[in-house]
Design a protein around this motif. Structure first.
Motif, PDB file in Angstrom:
ATOM      1  N   MET A  95       0.832  -1.202   0.000  1.00  0.00           N
ATOM      2  CA  MET A  95       0.000   0.000   0.000  1.00  0.00           C
ATOM      3  C   MET A  95       0.866   1.250   0.000  1.00  0.00           C
ATOM      4  SD  MET A  95      -3.014  -0.728   2.771  1.00  0.00           S
ATOM      5  CE  MET A  95      -4.210  -2.044   2.579  1.00  0.00           C
ATOM      6  N   SER A  96       0.344   2.309  -0.593  1.00  0.00           N
ATOM      7  CA  SER A  96       1.036   3.591  -0.532  1.00  0.00           C
ATOM      8  C   SER A  96       1.001   4.124   0.898  1.00  0.00           C
ATOM      9  CB  SER A  96       0.375   4.598  -1.467  1.00  0.00           C
ATOM     10  OG  SER A  96      -0.894   4.977  -0.963  1.00  0.00           O
ATOM     11  N   VAL A  97       1.799   5.162   1.130  1.00  0.00           N
ATOM     12  CA  VAL A  97       1.815   5.794   2.449  1.00  0.00           C
ATOM     13  C   VAL A  97       0.418   6.278   2.825  1.00  0.00           C
ATOM     14  CG1 VAL A  97       2.634   7.862   3.670  1.00  0.00           C
ATOM     15  CG2 VAL A  97       4.255   6.405   2.427  1.00  0.00           C
ATOM     16  N   ALA A  98      -0.265   6.961   1.886  1.00  0.00           N
ATOM     17  CA  ALA A  98      -1.611   7.477   2.171  1.00  0.00           C
ATOM     18  C   ALA A  98      -2.582   6.340   2.467  1.00  0.00           C
ATOM     19  CB  ALA A  98      -2.105   8.315   1.002  1.00  0.00           C
ATOM     20  N   GLN A  99      -2.482   5.247   1.714  1.00  0.00           N
ATOM     21  CA  GLN A  99      -3.367   4.102   1.955  1.00  0.00           C
ATOM     22  C   GLN A  99      -3.112   3.477   3.320  1.00  0.00           C
ATOM     23  OE1 GLN A  99      -2.225   1.959  -1.605  1.00  0.00           O
ATOM     24  NE2 GLN A  99      -4.181   2.402  -2.625  1.00  0.00           N
ATOM     25  N   ALA A 118      -8.323  12.723   5.281  1.00  0.00           N
ATOM     26  CA  ALA A 118      -7.828  12.706   6.660  1.00  0.00           C
ATOM     27  C   ALA A 118      -6.399  12.179   6.726  1.00  0.00           C
ATOM     28  CB  ALA A 118      -8.755  11.861   7.536  1.00  0.00           C
ATOM     29  N   ALA A 119      -6.100  11.189   5.866  1.00  0.00           N
ATOM     30  CA  ALA A 119      -4.749  10.627   5.832  1.00  0.00           C
ATOM     31  C   ALA A 119      -3.734  11.678   5.411  1.00  0.00           C
ATOM     32  CB  ALA A 119      -4.699   9.432   4.891  1.00  0.00           C
ATOM     33  N   ARG A 120      -4.088  12.483   4.403  1.00  0.00           N
ATOM     34  CA  ARG A 120      -3.170  13.531   3.965  1.00  0.00           C
ATOM     35  C   ARG A 120      -2.994  14.593   5.046  1.00  0.00           C
ATOM     36  NH1 ARG A 120      -1.782  13.044  -1.385  1.00  0.00           N
ATOM     37  NH2 ARG A 120      -2.951  11.441  -2.506  1.00  0.00           N
ATOM     38  N   GLU A 121      -4.053  14.872   5.785  1.00  0.00           N
ATOM     39  CA  GLU A 121      -3.938  15.803   6.908  1.00  0.00           C
ATOM     40  C   GLU A 121      -3.006  15.238   7.969  1.00  0.00           C
ATOM     41  OE1 GLU A 121      -6.748  17.890  10.340  1.00  0.00           O
ATOM     42  OE2 GLU A 121      -7.675  16.810   8.662  1.00  0.00           O
ATOM     43  N   MET A 131       4.855  12.804   0.445  1.00  0.00           N
ATOM     44  CA  MET A 131       5.215  11.394   0.260  1.00  0.00           C
ATOM     45  C   MET A 131       4.009  10.465   0.277  1.00  0.00           C
ATOM     46  SD  MET A 131       8.725  11.246   2.488  1.00  0.00           S
ATOM     47  CE  MET A 131      10.047  12.428   2.156  1.00  0.00           C
ATOM     48  N   ALA A 132       2.823  11.023   0.079  1.00  0.00           N
ATOM     49  CA  ALA A 132       1.596  10.232   0.206  1.00  0.00           C
ATOM     50  C   ALA A 132       1.542   9.060  -0.761  1.00  0.00           C
ATOM     51  CB  ALA A 132       0.376  11.138   0.010  1.00  0.00           C
ATOM     52  N   ASP A 133       2.109   9.226  -1.958  1.00  0.00           N
ATOM     53  CA  ASP A 133       1.978   8.190  -2.987  1.00  0.00           C
ATOM     54  C   ASP A 133       3.148   7.208  -3.012  1.00  0.00           C
ATOM     55  OD1 ASP A 133      -0.456   9.286  -3.845  1.00  0.00           O
ATOM     56  OD2 ASP A 133       0.597  10.772  -5.083  1.00  0.00           O
ATOM     57  N   ARG A 134       4.099   7.374  -2.127  1.00  0.00           N
ATOM     58  CA  ARG A 134       5.236   6.456  -2.101  1.00  0.00           C
ATOM     59  C   ARG A 134       4.870   5.161  -1.377  1.00  0.00           C
ATOM     60  NH1 ARG A 134      10.775   9.931  -0.917  1.00  0.00           N
ATOM     61  NH2 ARG A 134      10.362  11.642  -2.389  1.00  0.00           N
TER      62      ARG A 134
END
Length: 351
Positions: A95-99, A118-121, A131-134
């Motif tokens: 999973m990505s960081v955001a996931q 909320a995850a991005r927050e 780095m949300a998509d890494r």
């Protein structure tokens, strides 16, 4: 994300037995809202068992656990309103960081779009907004740890639990990440219970340290209090590696005690001392060594150069001392005769 209302924690008469073995005989402990309390102690002292009971991963044999005034003793982990940051991070590699950060929200029933927002927050809070998509494998150890913290925080728990959160990081990264965790906790004001066996880490991050031994609280208090006024020989040695030696209290007056350390006279805070034999905790950096002879003669058994300081093992008539000396330009070689002296700060009578 609001952290204005954090819950208090209370352990009341907690006993935990594993068959015939009693890990926690009788624990009574309260943690104030917005406080970061570290459970510290040697392996097998009961700190991790205490954290797991608070998380709902272990059930106490007797007693009550309260979070925010509610009795949660028999509630399952998913109804405790706590989040836990594990030693291993436990990130999903595919999973990505955001996931990863959104996973707990989605598992709890939140729709995907608000969960990702909320995850991005949450990632913004811990300084990982870009780095949300890494994938986790594309992050450093410290960044992975911050993802684990963000994943816990987005659930807006009453209490954040951290189980040896820095043990997988190297020494330099540990220092940086512990500072980040402390700054985040102070900025957001959430209640946190932090477990570690690392004394330096506990001193650096805590509002209060609870030192445990054999399932019981050996001493609890602010870091400075535990370091400068240890309640026992165990605490003195465990927090800051003190030399504990015999001394004689010769006089007590106006909160100050005069103690005889062999032929050396020294004044220290009296605490609750009375004239007579006593124990004195001497911090390694409170010892001064100089070449030659003095009131307390000694001999260098070993000398180690550590860049900005020297570490010495010294033999004296009072026993062995471990000393840290900042001046490393002119080290004293092994086998040399030296005089042992003491600084005024770094000495504490053990009451």
């Amino acid at each position: 994300m609001s952290f204005s209302q954090r819950g208090a924690v209370a352990f009341r008469g907690i006993r935990k037995a594993f068959g015939a073995f009693v890990a926690i005989p009788d624990l009574n402990l309260t943690i104030a809202p917005g406080e970061l309390v570290t459970l510290l102690g040697p392996s097998g002292c009961g700190k991790t068992t205490t954290l797991r009971m608070l998380a709902g991963l272990e059930a106490p044999t007797e007693g009550q656990i309260l979070i925010g005034g509610e009795d949660v003793t028999r509630l399952p982990a998913n109804r405790r309103d706590v989040s836990m940051v594990f030693q291993s991070y436990a990130l999903f590699p595919h999973m990505s960081v955001a996931q990863n950060v959104a996973y707990g929200l989605e598992a709890g029933g939140m729709k995907s779009r608000p969960a990702r927002a909320a995850a991005r927050e949450g990632l913004d809070l811990v300084g990982l907004s870009g780095m949300a998509d890494r994938l986790p494998s594309e992050l450093s150890g410290g960044q992975q740890q911050r993802v684990a913290v963000a994943r816990a925080l987005v659930l807006e728990p009453q209490v954040l639990l951290l189980d040896e959160p820095l043990s997988n990081l190297d020494a330099r990264l540990r220092r940086r990440v512990r500072t980040e965790i402390r700054e985040l906790q102070q900025r957001l004001g959430f209640t946190a219970v932090y477990v570690t066996h690392d004394q330096e880490e506990a001193l650096a991050v805590s509002d209060r340290i609870v030192v445990m031994l054999e399932g019981q609280v050996a001493q609890a208090g602010p870091p400075r209090e535990l370091y400068e006024a240890p309640a026992s020989e165990f605490i003195a040695d465990f927090i800051g590696e003190a030399n504990v030696i015999d001394c004689e209290v010769t006089q007590v007056s106006d909160g100050t005690a005069t103690v005889a350390i062999g032929a050396v006279q020294q004044t220290v805070p009296a605490r609750e001392a009375v004239p007579g034999p006593a124990k004195l905790a001497v911090r390694a950096n409170a010892i001064r060594l100089r070449p030659g002879r003095g009131e307390l003669p000694g001999r260098v058994l070993s000398a180690a150069y550590l860049g900005d300081h020297m570490e010495y093992e010294v033999e004296t008539d009072l026993g062995r001392f471990f000393a840290i000396v900042a001046e490393s330009d002119t080290p004293m070689p092994q086998g040399s005769d030296i005089a042992v002296e003491f600084r005024s700060r770094g000495l504490a009578l053990i009451t």
